[in-house]
Every structure is written in C-alpha cells, then in structure tokens.
Design an enzyme around this catalytic site. Structure first.
Site, PDB file in Angstrom:
ATOM      1  N   TYR A 140      39.693  46.405  25.538  1.00  0.00           N
ATOM      2  CA  TYR A 140      40.398  47.447  24.674  1.00  0.00           C
ATOM      3  C   TYR A 140      39.619  47.885  23.495  1.00  0.00           C
ATOM      4  CZ  TYR A 140      44.974  48.039  26.806  1.00  0.00           C
ATOM      5  OH  TYR A 140      46.168  48.135  27.852  1.00  0.00           O
ATOM      6  N   LYS A 189      40.917  35.528  35.209  1.00  0.00           N
ATOM      7  CA  LYS A 189      40.178  35.632  36.572  1.00  0.00           C
ATOM      8  C   LYS A 189      38.999  35.063  36.395  1.00  0.00           C
ATOM      9  CE  LYS A 189      39.750  38.300  40.332  1.00  0.00           C
ATOM     10  NZ  LYS A 189      40.758  37.979  41.473  1.00  0.00           N
ATOM     11  N   ASP A 221      45.648  38.142  39.807  1.00  0.00           N
ATOM     12  CA  ASP A 221      46.253  38.618  40.929  1.00  0.00           C
ATOM     13  C   ASP A 221      47.343  37.748  41.652  1.00  0.00           C
ATOM     14  OD1 ASP A 221      44.149  36.592  41.584  1.00  0.00           O
ATOM     15  OD2 ASP A 221      43.288  37.872  43.083  1.00  0.00           O
ATOM     16  N   ASP A 245      48.937  43.492  29.458  1.00  0.00           N
ATOM     17  CA  ASP A 245      49.443  44.964  29.322  1.00  0.00           C
ATOM     18  C   ASP A 245      49.897  45.230  30.981  1.00  0.00           C
ATOM     19  OD1 ASP A 245      49.860  47.763  28.680  1.00  0.00           O
ATOM     20  OD2 ASP A 245      48.090  48.149  29.851  1.00  0.00           O
ATOM     21  N   ASP A 249      54.316  45.351  31.943  1.00  0.00           N
ATOM     22  CA  ASP A 249      55.008  46.362  32.646  1.00  0.00           C
ATOM     23  C   ASP A 249      55.502  45.751  34.026  1.00  0.00           C
ATOM     24  OD1 ASP A 249      54.308  48.182  30.933  1.00  0.00           O
ATOM     25  OD2 ASP A 249      53.881  49.735  32.355  1.00  0.00           O
TER      26      ASP A 249
HETATM   27  C1  IPM Z   1      51.469  48.986  25.397  1.00  0.00           C
HETATM   28  C2  IPM Z   1      50.920  50.263  25.963  1.00  0.00           C
HETATM   29  C3  IPM Z   1      49.436  50.650  25.193  1.00  0.00           C
HETATM   30  C4  IPM Z   1      48.555  49.723  25.653  1.00  0.00           C
HETATM   31  C5  IPM Z   1      48.898  51.956  25.314  1.00  0.00           C
HETATM   32  C6  IPM Z   1      49.703  53.150  25.230  1.00  0.00           C
HETATM   33  C7  IPM Z   1      47.504  52.107  24.577  1.00  0.00           C
HETATM   34  O1  IPM Z   1      50.665  50.501  27.344  1.00  0.00           O
HETATM   35  O2  IPM Z   1      51.844  48.550  24.547  1.00  0.00           O
HETATM   36  O3  IPM Z   1      51.694  48.355  26.446  1.00  0.00           O
HETATM   37  O4  IPM Z   1      48.013  49.604  26.777  1.00  0.00           O
HETATM   38  O5  IPM Z   1      48.616  48.657  24.860  1.00  0.00           O
HETATM   39 MG    MG Z   2      51.324  48.852  28.471  1.00  0.00          MG
END
Ligand code: IPM
Ligand code: MG
Length: 358
Positions: A140, A189, A221, A245, A249
């Site tokens: 990042y 990884k 993975d 990240d 999710d």
């Molecule tokens: C998160 C989001 C952010 C990230 C984006 C919006 C830059 O996906 O906080 O998980 O990737 O960190």
């Molecule tokens: Mg995210």
C-alpha cells in the site's frame, strides 16, 4: 472537559451512517464533534482527498470516526486522467500520518444473523476471531508507478514494522483468551515472497516473548480457504496490509454481512481511527437503507479503545444485538424469514436509541 471526536463521514453512504452514529453517541455521553471532509467530497471541495487542516484536527482529537471513501465519479476521473486525486489517498494518508499501524477487525458470528450468511449455520456458529492487519506498510505504501506499458507496486517490510504489529497480535491473543490457550495464526506467502519470509522469521522470533501463545503459520491462499471451511478454529489472525484487507472482507461473510464489521486502527500513542470495514456503497447511497450497525459497532470500539469508556461501549454493543434479536434488518441482512422486519437506516437508529434508553 468533553472528549473531542472528529467525524469524517466521507462519501456514498458515509454521511448517513455517521449521522446516525452521532445521534447514538449523543445518547451515550457528552462529546464535542467536529465534522470534516475526507475522500471524494474533499477532492470536490479542495482538490485533495485530505487537507492539512483536517489532518491537524485529527491529530489533536481524542478519536476519529470515519464513514467511507470513494465512488464511481472519482474512479472515472482517474480513468480519464491517471494523475487525478483518488478518494482512497485521504484514508491512506490519515492512517499513515497518525501512525495507525495496527488495525483490529473483530469477526464474531451473531446468533440472530446466523441465517443471513451465505455460509451454512453449522460452519459459522461459534466463530469468534480477530483479524490484526498491519496498516501502514507493505504494498500500500511502496513505490509504485508506470514504466512504459508496465506498472509496478513495491512491497517492502522492515523487521521493526513486523515486530510491532506482531506484538499487538500476540498481546491480543492473550487478552482474548478466556481460560483456553491463546492462539495466533500468522498469514504470509513465504513459499513465494521475500517479505513473507522475513515476516515469518520475525513473527517466530517475537513468539519467544509470548511462550503461552500457540503460534501457527498459514500461507494466505490456504488461510482464505480455511476461513470458510473451519472458521471456528481461528482465534487471532495476523496479516500484512494487503492480505489483511482481503481476508477481513472474506471474514465478514461469517457475520452475515459486510455491513456488520467494525474496525479500530491504533498507533503507539495519539488518537485512534474507527471505521466500518465496508465501503461507501454508492449504489445505495441517499436511499436511507444503508446498514449503520458496523459504524455503531466501530463507535463502540472507539468508546472502548479510544476513549476509555468500557461501560458505554458495552451498552452500545448490547443495544445493537437486541435490535437484531428483535428481528429488525436492513436490506443487506433481510432474508424474509418469519420474525424478520425490514427497516431502513433511520428506523434501525431509532430502535438502537430506544434500547439505550431502557
Ligand atoms: C479497507 C478498505 C481500504 C483499504 C480502501 C478503501 C483503501 O478496503 O479499509 O479495508 O484497502 O484499506
Ligand atoms: Mg478492504
């Protein structure tokens, strides 16, 4: 003196969910709020996703609560002109500038929502894990750019960066364990990436400071697969920025909806940043149907970790749970099952306020 909270509603559904959260916080105590711009709306107003003034206000606040940033309008502008500012830059800058290297994303299956998840109840029941994501390093923040028709993003991690996030994760494993042996799964990884080999080496050496914690290493993975096949066997998951990240999710589906996941981003000192894991959901913005619960739960994390108000945090957590138990569901959670009532943002907010009044 009342504690100072900077609110950064941002884009899309951000203003709706942060507006609701402000009402909830007002019911919990005396706070002074400063509402400021970040993301696309700041680009529209000031040409940059985060101004120095907003950054300074965040620095001197007791805590920062953020909604979400981004949307198609600004994505299209970048598609036309790659040098155009991006809303996400504001979020990354605030994390980096405040030194918020530790991102905590708790993921617990909520009994009332067990049927809202696309995963089988038998798989997710009892899930209770914490993703500890490194937030200010890795790909990042590496050098990136284009060379002719090639694009590149550098991923770099120093030993110090890995050590400090590893300590947060080991300590979290100890704090969370209630009787049982604390467990930590470090994700990398290492079969391919040099940064991952350093990650594994460093986490292993830090483990010496925490002999009571059982440490395992998983390739990312494999971790992604195991998260949906045996989620209840995870306790604390430690991951670098990009892997964290993605896995967070994925983990959100264990709770029923991405609309339920809160997060806290903390540094060594200074104010923390609290935000829902979900994004700005531009497709439903302005319709009054956004799920504010992840932001309420983020506010609870803010009360707990940022403002030292454990009892208020607990009250808010329980109020959210009670509203779900009574069957109220924003559309992202609504399955149409008996006992469920579909409700919009304002109604869910009113119901949570009602529970806080009890
Ligand atoms: C998160 C989001 C952010 C990230 C984006 C919006 C830059 O996906 O906080 O998980 O990737 O960190
Ligand atoms: Mg995210």
């Amino acid at each position: 003196m009342s504690q100072r909270i900077v609110l950064l509603p941002g884009d899309g559904i951000g203003p709706e969910i942060v507006g609701s959260t402000r009402e909830v916080l007002d019911a919990l105590g005396e706070f002074s709020f400063e509402e400021l711009l970040i993301g696309g709306i700041s680009i529209d107003e000031h040409g940059t996703a985060l101004t120095d003034e907003v950054l300074d206000a965040c620095r001197s606040a007791d805590a920062v609560l953020l909604g979400a940033v981004g949307g198609p309008k600004w994505d299209e502008a970048v598609a036309r002109d790659p040098s155009a500012p991006r809303p996400e830059q504001g979020l990354l800058a605030v994390r980096k500038e405040l030194g918020l290297f530790a991102n905590l994303r708790p993921v617990a299956a909520i009994p009332a929502l067990i049927d809202s998840s696309p995963l089988r109840p038998g798989v997710i029941e009892g899930t209770d894990l914490l993703v500890v994501r490194e937030l200010t390093g890795g790909i990042y923040f590496g050098e990136s750019g284009r060379r002719g028709s090639t694009a590149f993003d550098e991923c770099a991690y120093s030993v110090e960066e890995i050590e400090r996030i590893a300590r947060v994760a080991f300590e979290a494993a100890i704090t969370r364990s209630s009787g049982g042996k604390p467990r930590l799964t470090s994700v990398d990884k290492a079969n391919v990436l040099e940064t991952s080999r350093l990650w594994r080496e460093t986490v292993t050496s830090i483990a010496g400071e925490f002999p009571e914690v059982e440490l395992e290493h998983l390739l990312v993975d494999n971790a992604a697969m195991q998260l949906v096949s045996r989620p209840t066997e995870f306790d604390v998951i430690l991951a670098e920025n990009l892997f964290g990240d993605i896995l967070s999710d994925e983990s959100a589906m264990l709770t029923g909806s991405l609309g339920m996941l809160p997060s806290a981003s903390l540094g060594e000192s200074g104010p923390g940043l609290f935000e829902p894991v979900h994004g700005s959901a531009p497709d439903i913005a302005g319709q009054g149907i956004a799920n504010p619960l992840a932001t309420f739960l983020s506010a609870a994390m803010m009360l707990r970790y940022g403002l030292g108000k454990e009892s208020e945090a607990g009250r808010l957590d329980r109020a959210v749970e009670a509203v779900l138990e009574r069957g109220f569901r924003t559309p992202d959670l609504f399955t149409g099952a008996a006992g469920e009532t579909e409700a919009g943002t304002a109604e869910v907010t009113r119901l949570v306020l009602g529970e806080l009044d009890r």
